[in-house]
Design a protein around this motif. Structure first.
Motif, short mmCIF file in Angstrom:
data_model
loop_
_atom_site.label_atom_id
_atom_site.label_comp_id
_atom_site.label_asym_id
_atom_site.label_seq_id
_atom_site.Cartn_x
_atom_site.Cartn_y
_atom_site.Cartn_z
N SER A 20 19.48 -5.23 7.21
CA SER A 20 18.06 -5.30 7.56
C SER A 20 17.24 -4.20 6.88
CB SER A 20 17.89 -5.18 9.09
OG SER A 20 18.36 -3.92 9.55
N PHE A 21 17.87 -3.42 6.02
CA PHE A 21 17.16 -2.33 5.34
C PHE A 21 16.09 -2.92 4.42
CE2 PHE A 21 16.46 0.65 1.88
CZ PHE A 21 16.34 1.86 2.55
N ASP A 22 14.85 -2.49 4.60
CA ASP A 22 13.77 -2.98 3.74
C ASP A 22 13.11 -1.82 3.02
OD1 ASP A 22 12.55 -1.85 5.92
OD2 ASP A 22 11.20 -3.51 6.33
N CYS A 23 12.42 -2.14 1.94
CA CYS A 23 11.84 -1.13 1.07
C CYS A 23 10.32 -1.17 1.18
CB CYS A 23 12.28 -1.36 -0.37
SG CYS A 23 14.05 -1.08 -0.65
N ASP A 24 9.76 -0.26 1.93
CA ASP A 24 8.31 -0.16 2.09
C ASP A 24 7.73 1.02 1.33
OD1 ASP A 24 8.05 -2.40 3.73
OD2 ASP A 24 8.44 -1.25 5.55
N ARG A 39 0.82 -1.22 0.00
CA ARG A 39 0.00 0.00 0.00
C ARG A 39 0.85 1.26 0.00
NH1 ARG A 39 -2.48 -3.69 3.33
NH2 ARG A 39 -4.57 -4.34 2.68
N ARG A 40 1.98 1.23 0.71
CA ARG A 40 2.82 2.43 0.76
C ARG A 40 3.62 2.63 -0.51
NH1 ARG A 40 5.89 2.65 6.41
NH2 ARG A 40 5.65 0.38 6.50
N LEU A 41 3.54 1.67 -1.43
CA LEU A 41 4.10 1.85 -2.77
C LEU A 41 3.00 2.07 -3.79
CD1 LEU A 41 6.92 -0.86 -2.88
CD2 LEU A 41 7.21 1.61 -2.83
N GLY A 42 1.81 2.40 -3.30
CA GLY A 42 0.70 2.66 -4.19
C GLY A 42 0.20 1.42 -4.91
N GLY A 43 0.41 0.25 -4.28
CA GLY A 43 -0.04 -0.99 -4.88
C GLY A 43 0.89 -1.54 -5.94
N ALA A 44 2.09 -1.01 -6.06
CA ALA A 44 3.05 -1.49 -7.05
C ALA A 44 3.47 -2.93 -6.73
CB ALA A 44 4.29 -0.59 -7.08
N ASP A 45 3.99 -3.61 -7.73
CA ASP A 45 4.49 -4.97 -7.57
C ASP A 45 5.85 -4.90 -6.89
OD1 ASP A 45 5.11 -7.68 -7.81
OD2 ASP A 45 5.82 -7.44 -9.87
N GLY A 79 -0.55 -13.65 2.11
CA GLY A 79 0.01 -12.41 1.60
C GLY A 79 0.77 -11.67 2.67
N THR A 80 1.49 -10.65 2.24
CA THR A 80 2.24 -9.82 3.15
C THR A 80 2.16 -8.38 2.68
OG1 THR A 80 4.26 -10.14 1.90
CG2 THR A 80 3.89 -11.64 3.73
N ASP A 81 2.28 -7.49 3.62
CA ASP A 81 2.38 -6.07 3.28
C ASP A 81 3.36 -5.46 4.25
OD1 ASP A 81 1.94 -3.68 2.04
OD2 ASP A 81 0.26 -3.14 3.34
N ASP A 82 4.31 -4.65 3.73
CA ASP A 82 5.35 -4.08 4.57
C ASP A 82 6.01 -5.22 5.34
OD1 ASP A 82 4.44 -1.65 3.66
OD2 ASP A 82 3.06 -1.43 5.34
N GLN A 83 6.49 -6.23 4.61
CA GLN A 83 6.91 -7.47 5.22
C GLN A 83 8.11 -7.31 6.15
OE1 GLN A 83 7.49 -9.37 1.52
NE2 GLN A 83 5.45 -10.24 1.47
N GLY A 84 8.93 -6.30 5.93
CA GLY A 84 10.10 -6.18 6.77
C GLY A 84 9.85 -5.40 8.04
#
Length: 340
Positions: free
Chosen positions: A234-238, A16-22, A105-110
């Motif tokens: 541990s840097f993740d991309c949300d 969601r924080r990527l606007g629904g991007a893949d 499913g997952t969202d903001d998995q990190g």
């Protein structure tokens, strides 16, 4: 020696924080985030990816939760079930299976959770103990590496450190990475599958579903050992800001060559450790001793010669071919110096 293990990578979610991007397909350094994570866990005997099937840098087994969108606990359960469904199967494959997990499913998995210790709890192992696959000591079943698909700087060294920590602490049920703020990263972790399956079953029974369940319900009930993350591991991309930061970081002077060489090797399907200093020195000698265009042409010919070598083109063959070409370039330069 690395502990034998399997891997589950969570690559679903609404982002969601990527606007629904893949999100797993977003590229950092020319490579999809998912491929970067799969490269870091290439040592797994079997790899299951929970998400929509897509081309990947190496073969994996695919599974999806039913229904999608239930969060990381449900996605993890789907991955474990897919692994258990074929405990003696091949290390890799391209089949797609569908989990019977309640939610997925997952969202903001990190996203980190607060540190939670806790002694292991009792309970009946749900579904029976699997056979085959990567086994752990201490009656804990297989060892399972669990990763989110949004970790651009995860590397094999971090995976080895987690596996080593679990091996060094046989009483522990999981080894979790902790970030710079000492927050647990339950999706950069290794778990013993017997307690993992036990706790997933307990949470599902208590809540009626795993969908929407917080990861701290899982980690808070396990006996943990923690491993401090190396810089950026541990840097993740949300968010798109995170993506921009990651893309800028790989172009920093101290890391850009390593990032580029890793990307090229993955693109070409090459698993070869090469002394880049030797090749850069060769390119310099060819450019200075012969002509600038000789640098890329010479390094290409060295690679070709190494591939044709009797030993199969390993690092030693590359080094020997580079040595011969460098010596030739130096002889060319010496002749020019003598000519005045």
């Amino acid at each position: 020696m690395t502990t034998p293990h399997d891997a589950v990578v969570l690559a679903g979610g609404a982002a969601r924080r990527l606007g629904g991007a893949d999100k797993p397909g977003v590229r950092v350094g020319g490579r999809p985030l998912l491929d970067r994570v799969l490269a870091a866990c290439r040592g797994a005997e079997r790899t299951v990816v929970v998400g929509a099937p897509r081309p990947t840098v190496r073969p994996v087994r695919w599974t999806r939760e039913d229904p999608p969108g239930g969060g990381p606990l449900a996605a993890l359960d789907a991955g474990v079930r897919a692994m258990d469904a074929d405990p003696d199967g091949p290390a890799t494959g391209t089949s797609t299976s569908t989990s019977t997990s309640t939610g997925a499913g997952t969202d903001d998995q990190g996203t980190s959770v607060a540190q939670a210790g806790g002694a292991p709890t009792g309970g009946v192992l749900a579904g029976g103990a699997p056979t085959g696959g990567a086994q752990a000591g201490g009656g804990g079943g297989r060892v399972l590496l669990v990763l989110s698909a949004d970790l651009p700087f995860l590397d094999e060294d971090t995976v080895h450190r987690l596996l080593g920590a679990l091996s060094d602490h046989p009483e522990a049920e999981a080894a979790l990475l902790t970030d710079a703020e000492e927050r647990d990263q339950p999706l950069v972790a290794v778990y013993r599958t017997t307690p993992l399956r036990r706790e997933l079953a307990r949470i599902a029974e208590e809540r009626g579903t795993l969908a929407g369940g917080p990861l701290r319900r899982l980690t808070g009930a396990l006996s943990l050992v923690r491993v401090a993350a190396a810089p950026h591991a541990s840097f993740d991309c949300d968010t798109w800001e995170d993506i921009a930061t990651a893309r800028a970081r790989i172009r920093e002077h101290g890391t850009v060559l390593d990032e580029w060489i890793t990307a090229v090797k993955d693109e070409l399907g090459i698993e070869l450790d090469v002394d880049t200093g030797v090749l850069l020195d060769l390119a310099r000698d060819a450019a200075h001793g012969v002509a600038r265009p000789a640098a890329p042409l010479t390094t290409f010919l060295v690679g070709y010669a190494a591939a044709r070598a009797a030993d199969g083109g390993g690092p030693e063959a590359v080094a020997e071919a580079a040595r011969k070409a460098a010596a030739l370039a130096q002889r060319w330069a010496a002749e020019q110096d003598e000519a005045g």
